[in-house]
Design an enzyme around this catalytic site. Structure first.
Site, short mmCIF file in Angstrom:
data_model
loop_
_atom_site.label_atom_id
_atom_site.label_comp_id
_atom_site.label_asym_id
_atom_site.label_seq_id
_atom_site.Cartn_x
_atom_site.Cartn_y
_atom_site.Cartn_z
N GLU A 79 0.59 -2.08 1.50
CA GLU A 79 1.27 -1.86 0.22
C GLU A 79 0.94 -2.94 -0.81
OE1 GLU A 79 2.36 0.98 -0.68
OE2 GLU A 79 4.48 1.18 -0.24
N THR A 130 4.92 0.09 -9.94
CA THR A 130 5.94 -0.54 -9.10
C THR A 130 6.20 -1.98 -9.54
OG1 THR A 130 5.39 0.90 -7.26
CG2 THR A 130 6.58 -1.09 -6.70
P1 ADP Z 1 3.77 5.49 -5.22
O1 ADP Z 1 5.26 5.48 -5.14
O2 ADP Z 1 3.23 6.83 -5.54
O3 ADP Z 1 3.11 4.88 -4.03
P2 ADP Z 1 2.92 3.10 -6.59
O4 ADP Z 1 2.89 2.80 -8.05
O5 ADP Z 1 3.66 2.21 -5.67
O6 ADP Z 1 3.43 4.61 -6.46
O7 ADP Z 1 1.43 3.20 -6.06
C1 ADP Z 1 0.48 3.91 -6.78
C2 ADP Z 1 -0.66 2.97 -7.12
O8 ADP Z 1 -1.31 2.58 -5.92
C3 ADP Z 1 -1.69 3.65 -7.99
O9 ADP Z 1 -2.09 2.73 -8.99
C4 ADP Z 1 -2.83 3.90 -7.04
O10 ADP Z 1 -4.09 3.84 -7.68
C5 ADP Z 1 -2.70 2.78 -6.02
N1 ADP Z 1 -3.20 3.13 -4.68
C6 ADP Z 1 -3.98 2.37 -3.90
N2 ADP Z 1 -4.26 3.01 -2.75
C7 ADP Z 1 -3.67 4.21 -2.80
C8 ADP Z 1 -3.62 5.30 -1.91
N3 ADP Z 1 -4.27 5.32 -0.75
N4 ADP Z 1 -2.88 6.37 -2.27
C9 ADP Z 1 -2.22 6.38 -3.46
N5 ADP Z 1 -2.25 5.38 -4.35
C10 ADP Z 1 -2.97 4.29 -4.03
#
Ligand code: ADP
Length: 307
Positions: free
Chosen positions: A126, A181
């Site tokens: 994460e 986030t």
């Molecule tokens: P969510 O609640 O959908 O996980 P976040 O904002 O915490 O939302 O995470 C989304 C961000 O993480 C986006 O900027 C995305 O590009 C990045 N990211 C990195 N790896 C991944 C992945 N495997 N799947 C989805 N988002 C990813």
């Protein structure tokens, strides 16, 4: 010798109102599918979806990197990611990729890790999305059902949800900032009033009791957060109206799903869930915002969905 493993991981909702960074619930609205294949060397990500393909910046890539290092594995890994969960909408998208990857890696190399270890590795991924390690979404996505995250040392308590628990989710079609986030964490107050902390604590305790007693009414009625939701709701166009409409249509409790912008309403299978979803969509429409609505229930986790 296995050379390829495919694992599906569910979307999840974090916080459930007062359980900021502590509660998570796996939900069957959307799934990510990850296939890990052994290769000669390196880490390579293959995906048709709009997410980073640099392993350091992708939650799945980071999990593979961390697990390879920890278990001194020399093989290369190809990571195929098929996203079913929209990224950046508070549905645990980045966490699901990380969760499925940790479970798949464990299977690929016969590590036989326990639940807490799988969650720990998934959580380490994460960092690629949120900038910090957090476990609420990954714990739900790995183990399924309702989870309580205890830290120092990490210990996940899992409770099987009541069978009649239902959720209506509204995912607004708005642009989300790249580091959503991180941004939505920055608006949370650093200091809180004792009376607010007591209110949230009482509702969080009641939510746990609701899951223990398999009572969806107690759960839904306790989805009340006076600390994080008020600080974040301005980031979601029409939030107050979406919430008000859902409650009027029969939802028991409504809050922001994770860091948003999705909004989640808690209810029971006997309620008019279509009416609640429609009411939420109308709430978003009041600010000219379109949304996708999904009626869903709790899901199993990646660890019990191995193919
Ligand atoms: P969510 O609640 O959908 O996980 P976040 O904002 O915490 O939302 O995470 C989304 C961000 O993480 C986006 O900027 C995305 O590009 C990045 N990211 C990195 N790896 C991944 C992945 N495997 N799947 C989805 N988002 C990813």
């Amino acid at each position: 010798m296995i050379s390829k493993v495919t694992v599906k991981a569910p979307s999840s909702t974090a916080n459930l109102g007062p359980g900021f960074d502590v509660f998570g619930l796996a939900i069957d609205a959307f799934y990510d599918t990850i296939t890990l294949t052994k290769t000669k060397s390196g880490i390579k990500i293959i995906t048709d979806d709009n997410i980073p393909t640099n392993p350091e910046k992708n939650t799945a890539g980071l999990v593979v990197k961390n697990m390879k290092k920890k278990f001194k594995i020399k093989d290369g890994i190809e990571i195929k990611i098929k996203k079913g969960i929209p990224a950046g909408y508070g549905m645990g998208s980045s966490a699901a990729s990380a969760a499925a990857t940790a479970v798949a890696f464990d299977k690929l190399f016969g590590l036989k890790l326990n639940g807490n270890s799988l969650v720990e590795f998934a959580g380490s991924g994460e960092k690629a999305s949120a900038g910090t390690v957090h476990y609420d979404n990954v714990a739900a996505s790995v183990l399924g059902g309702f989870v309580i995250v205890k830290t120092n040392p990490l210990d996940i308590i899992r409770i099987e949800p009541p069978t009649n628990l239902r959720m209506c989710i509204a995912v607004p079609t708005i642009n989300v900032p790249k580091k959503k986030t991180k941004v939505s964490r920055s608006v949370i107050p650093k200091k809180i009033k004792l009376s607010d902390s007591i209110l949230n604590l009482s509702n969080a305790a009641a939510i746990v009791a609701g899951f223990m007693k398999k009572d969806s009414e107690i759960i839904g009625n306790s989805i009340k957060d006076v600390i994080v939701e008020p600080a974040r709701q301005h980031m979601i166009p029409g939030f107050a109206k979406v919430k008000e409409n859902a409650i009027k249509a029969g939802a028991l409790g409504v809050t922001i799903s994770g860091a948003g912008p999705s909004v989640i309403a808690f209810s029971k299978s006997s309620a008019n869930l279509k009416k609640i979803s429609l009411a939420m969509a109308k709430g978003f429409a009041s600010t000219n915002t379109k949304c996708q609505t999904v009626i869903c229930k709790p899901s199993k986790g990646a660890a019990n969905k191995r193919k």
